[in-house]
Design a protein around this motif. Sequence first.
Motif, short mmCIF file in Angstrom:
data_model
loop_
_atom_site.label_atom_id
_atom_site.label_comp_id
_atom_site.label_asym_id
_atom_site.label_seq_id
_atom_site.Cartn_x
_atom_site.Cartn_y
_atom_site.Cartn_z
N ASP A 92 0.91 -1.04 0.07
CA ASP A 92 0.00 0.03 0.05
C ASP A 92 0.95 1.06 0.07
OD1 ASP A 92 0.83 0.45 2.41
OD2 ASP A 92 -0.86 -0.26 3.62
N ARG A 155 -11.01 -5.24 -8.37
CA ARG A 155 -10.85 -4.65 -6.97
C ARG A 155 -10.26 -3.17 -6.92
NH1 ARG A 155 -10.12 -8.16 -2.75
NH2 ARG A 155 -10.52 -6.56 -1.38
N ASP A 157 -10.57 -0.65 -5.13
CA ASP A 157 -10.66 -0.32 -3.79
C ASP A 157 -8.86 -0.54 -3.47
OD1 ASP A 157 -11.37 -2.94 -3.84
OD2 ASP A 157 -11.59 -3.05 -1.54
N ASN A 161 -5.20 2.07 -3.68
CA ASN A 161 -4.38 2.21 -2.50
C ASN A 161 -2.98 1.55 -2.86
OD1 ASN A 161 -3.96 3.12 0.02
ND2 ASN A 161 -4.34 0.95 1.08
#
Length: 515
Positions: A92, A155, A157, A161
């Motif tokens: 991340d 994905r 999301d 990140n």
Amino acid sequence: MNMSVQDYVVGIDIGTGSARAGVFDRKGNLLAEAKKAIAINRPQTHFVEQSTTDIWDAICHSVRKAVKDAGIPTASVKSISVSATCSLVLLDKTHAPLRLSEGDPAWNIIVWMDHRATAEAAECTATGAAPLANLGGVMSPEMEMPKLMWLKRHRPDLYANVGYAGDLGDWVGFKCTGSLDRSVCMLACKWTYDPRPGFGWDKDFLAQVDMLDVLKTAALPQEALPVGATLGNLTVEAANDLGLNTDCIFAVGMIDAYAGALGTLGRSLTDRPEQRLALIAGTSTCHIAAQPMRREVPGIWGPYPGALCDGYVANEGGQSVTGALLDHIVALFSAGRDFGDDPHGALSAILLERLENGDPAPDIHVLPDFIGNRSPIADPDLRGKITGLTLEDPRENFIKIYWATATALIYGTRMIIERMNANGYAIDTLHLSGGHNKSPLLRKLYADGTGCKVVLSEAPEPVLLGAAVSALAPFADGDVLAVANALEPGETVLSPDPTSKAMHDKRYEAFLALY
């Protein structure tokens, strides 16, 4: 940089099932080796994940134990390098593991064999874009760009990140030194980066597949570093974890198959390179050849300039499951339990004895592409077949199916050789490393079934040795071939048995008919 006779290097190899470390002297002699298993998560069909937390723990355990078992002072380890599977590490924006699936530690690696991105790979292929000329014309779901496309689509999301995405070997370098620079081996082979002057990243292709943002998102560099270049010194944290010190440098590594090729083929590249093929054969099999000329081979990955070493352009064929397929066949049939703790060794002995009387199973044949064909057909949707079965004694049937599977793996290699030889190679010599090198049956089949000489390295761990060659390169002005040519472990050569040629030709004809 200079290196004394009291100095050593550590080669690290991260395979699919374990992380290993070996301590080597400057001539490539292995003093000690240690390994630790690493975990695999399979949350869905075709999804395969691992954890950097788990892998780093295994690396540190293996390095510490190998250095201890070698009986050398910590300070005498002057350099380390790595070979690793081409699995995709996701971190991340704080460089913590980006969790793909629930679990502790976090599953944040999409493993090389993960095929979740098959549709995205097909979309890349459909573009017909320039990078496909470096991939045999077909994008594989085992490469990194389709995997990141999948993440962005399925994905979003997580994709939003991402602060770092990199090949497992490059991540080890980042973990050890803090450097975001990457190996030319990883970027050229798995990321659509073209190392030729004036090429680099093809932004038109990236725009076509809506991945232009990936260069910033994944923290990808504009230039790649050569194998064996100095990436940097170990950080205090990494040195403490590994049991080494900050005077130790990290040298740029490579994909595990290329380490195996360097450890076995490196010393021979200046002598008829177009006739040589490195086979790194274990869970899967990679087929790596390199020569000064650029060769585009349909269905074969590459050409990859510098992926093996400077001045040579590599081509890479492959079979996604080979040793893993033999394991699967043993597990699939109840008779597989009849052969003890080493079924492959027991079956090898039985079949070598039966071979003296001809083909042990002339009517049974296997198409070994249980999870698709990597090359030269390059079709991830192909599936396996077993033909010619009868209501025979189950134990006897199993032995024959094992034989047919083993020969099919060799014929897959033969098919790759024929494709390469039709496009600028003249391969007649195989340099074998990996788990298959330990099987008397497979060693014989590679020679007899392909008609090639098989060169067997006397180094106990050629893939680890390749990582050690990278680690030694900074002490030879970055010249990995000079290091390879100075290695002390020797070689033996196995020649094909001409009396078996007719049998293998007949079986190969039946093998091709299965397609």
